[in-house]
Design a protein around this motif. Structure first.
Motif, PDB file in Angstrom:
ATOM      1  N   THR A  90      25.397  27.782 142.854  1.00 19.12           N
ATOM      2  CA  THR A  90      25.097  27.642 144.275  1.00 19.12           C
ATOM      3  C   THR A  90      23.625  27.310 144.491  1.00 19.12           C
ATOM      4  OG1 THR A  90      26.865  29.195 144.832  1.00 19.12           O
ATOM      5  CG2 THR A  90      25.215  28.773 146.522  1.00 19.12           C
ATOM      6  N   ASP A  91      22.748  27.887 143.688  1.00 19.20           N
ATOM      7  CA  ASP A  91      21.314  27.606 143.832  1.00 19.20           C
ATOM      8  C   ASP A  91      21.017  26.132 143.589  1.00 19.20           C
ATOM      9  OD1 ASP A  91      20.724  30.229 144.422  1.00 19.20           O
ATOM     10  OD2 ASP A  91      20.273  30.774 142.350  1.00 19.20           O
ATOM     11  N   ASP A 126      19.393  20.791 150.345  1.00 17.58           N
ATOM     12  CA  ASP A 126      18.169  21.014 151.121  1.00 17.58           C
ATOM     13  C   ASP A 126      17.211  19.833 150.991  1.00 17.58           C
ATOM     14  OD1 ASP A 126      19.125  23.464 151.906  1.00 17.58           O
ATOM     15  OD2 ASP A 126      17.920  24.624 150.480  1.00 17.58           O
ATOM     16  N   ALA A 127      17.186  19.226 149.810  1.00 14.39           N
ATOM     17  CA  ALA A 127      16.288  18.082 149.614  1.00 14.39           C
ATOM     18  C   ALA A 127      16.773  16.848 150.363  1.00 14.39           C
ATOM     19  CB  ALA A 127      16.163  17.775 148.121  1.00 14.39           C
ATOM     20  N   LEU A 166      15.126  14.069 145.187  1.00 13.51           N
ATOM     21  CA  LEU A 166      15.703  15.018 144.247  1.00 13.51           C
ATOM     22  C   LEU A 166      14.790  15.254 143.052  1.00 13.51           C
ATOM     23  CD1 LEU A 166      19.537  14.351 144.116  1.00 13.51           C
ATOM     24  CD2 LEU A 166      18.258  16.089 145.343  1.00 13.51           C
ATOM     25  N   LYS A 167      14.156  14.213 142.578  1.00 10.65           N
ATOM     26  CA  LYS A 167      13.230  14.385 141.452  1.00 10.65           C
ATOM     27  C   LYS A 167      12.119  15.354 141.826  1.00 10.65           C
ATOM     28  CE  LYS A 167      10.600  11.801 137.992  1.00 10.65           C
ATOM     29  NZ  LYS A 167      10.267  10.467 137.445  1.00 10.65           N
ATOM     30  N   GLN A 203      28.254  17.527 141.176  1.00 12.15           N
ATOM     31  CA  GLN A 203      28.263  16.349 142.040  1.00 12.15           C
ATOM     32  C   GLN A 203      28.236  16.832 143.490  1.00 12.15           C
ATOM     33  OE1 GLN A 203      31.245  13.350 141.114  1.00 12.15           O
ATOM     34  NE2 GLN A 203      31.318  14.015 138.979  1.00 12.15           N
ATOM     35  N   VAL A 204      27.242  16.351 144.241  1.00 13.78           N
ATOM     36  CA  VAL A 204      27.021  16.814 145.608  1.00 13.78           C
ATOM     37  C   VAL A 204      27.158  15.633 146.561  1.00 13.78           C
ATOM     38  CG1 VAL A 204      25.417  17.945 147.186  1.00 13.78           C
ATOM     39  CG2 VAL A 204      25.461  18.604 144.754  1.00 13.78           C
TER      40      VAL A 204
END
Length: 317
Positions: free
Chosen positions: A226-227, A234-235, A270-271, A152-153
């Motif tokens: 982390t990736d 980033d998106a 995100l997609k 979850q971000v």
């Protein structure tokens, strides 16, 4: 002489038949507190405090119950001696089935923990710790292992409609203040924009969260924690911050202004980004939640990769 029948402890699960014969899909334990070392493909090993679910199926209809203590002791031994990695987890599922070889042919494990990463500020030299709720799910079924990673971000989202309405009000306020002037100097315009009148109206924004599940590729030996988090941030471009100075807050405001998003926009971003990450995972499920500051309800969007036999577009996972 002692009677062995008086001293031997009864084992009801092994000695008694079930009241009703039948197989069971899953039997096990939930919320097992467990300290772990987790291996991240980017940051290496990190200590986490996890809650674990551990299950096997009950495929023998005549057996009353599973050996829960065996599963617990296996987990305890694992946490003391090994690091949680994709490779180790695949091997551990096999040990779970070995401990129940006579009654089970499927195994499942869930790990839930907060993954804490140190993140740099946007402009200044400061940095701070951010926590990301994380889940790892492993299943062994029909001899095949499936590993899933969920994160979850949190991020900030500014409403495009609200921004357009705010710009219109600012335009109207500017027109009213300079209606009697045929010529306006640049200094007057700049002074007006830097005054409180320049923010005559502001768009609404809110803390938001992207909930992601991915199915990891079989060739991964470590978890791309982390990736995956970085790919999401980033998106979206507007991750929430920790330690900030004024230059960081100003940059955060700029990023919000340049990345106006409905929940639909965030889901599509995100997609698109996750479709570019096939080296890490082969399927994904996304739930976007904008925790509205205008409305008393939240705005939600769901997206999946759309593979045959892949993630279903469920509302929750």
């Amino acid at each position: 002489m002692n009677d062995k029948r008086l001293t031997e402890m009864p084992d009801v699960a092994a000695s008694q038949a079930p009241q009703h014969n039948g197989t069971l899909n899953w039997v096990g334990m939930n919320r097992i507190a467990l300290p772990l070392m987790v291996r991240d493909s980017d940051l290496g090993e990190s200590h986490v405090n996890a809650y674990v679910q551990t299950y096997v199926n009950l495929s023998n209809p005549q057996v009353k119950g599973i050996h829960m203590s065996r599963l617990y002791l296996l987990l305890s031994d694992f946490s003391e001696k090994q690091t949680l990695s994709a490779a180790n987890l695949r091997e551990f599922l096999g040990h779970m089935l070995d401990s129940h070889h006579d009654i089970s042919d499927q195994a499942s494990l869930n790990f839930d923990f907060d993954y804490v990463i140190k993140r740099k500020a946007l402009k200044s030299q400061f940095s701070g710790w951010k926590d990301y709720p994380t889940s790892i799910k492993a299943t062994l079924k029909d001899g095949k292992v499936s590993l899933e990673l969920g994160v979850q971000v949190p991020y900030s989202s500014t409403c495009p409609c609200s921004a357009a309405l705010a710009r219109q009000l600012i335009q109207e306020a500017f027109h009213e203040d300079f209606a009697d002037k045929e010529h306006i100097s640049r200094d007057e315009v700049e002074s007006w924009l830097r005054s409180e009148k320049g923010t005559y109206a502001t768009p609404h924004s809110q803390r938001s969260v992207a909930k992601i599940w991915v199915k990891l590729n079989e060739n991964l030996d470590e978890f791309p924690l982390t990736d995956l988090i970085s790919a999401v941030e980033d998106a979206l471009q507007t991750p929430v911050q920790t330690a900030v100075k004024r230059e960081d807050e100003q940059e955060f405001a700029r990023l919000n202004g340049h990345n106006l998003m409905f929940c639909e926009d965030a889901a599509r971003r995100l997609k698109n980004a996750l479709n570019q990450s096939e080296a890490m995972f082969n399927d994904f499920w996304v739930r976007i939640e904008h925790l509205e500051s205008l409305h008393a309800h939240d705005a939600v969007a769901i997206a999946t990769k759309g593979l045959d036999g892949g993630y279903e577009p469920l509302l929750n996972r």
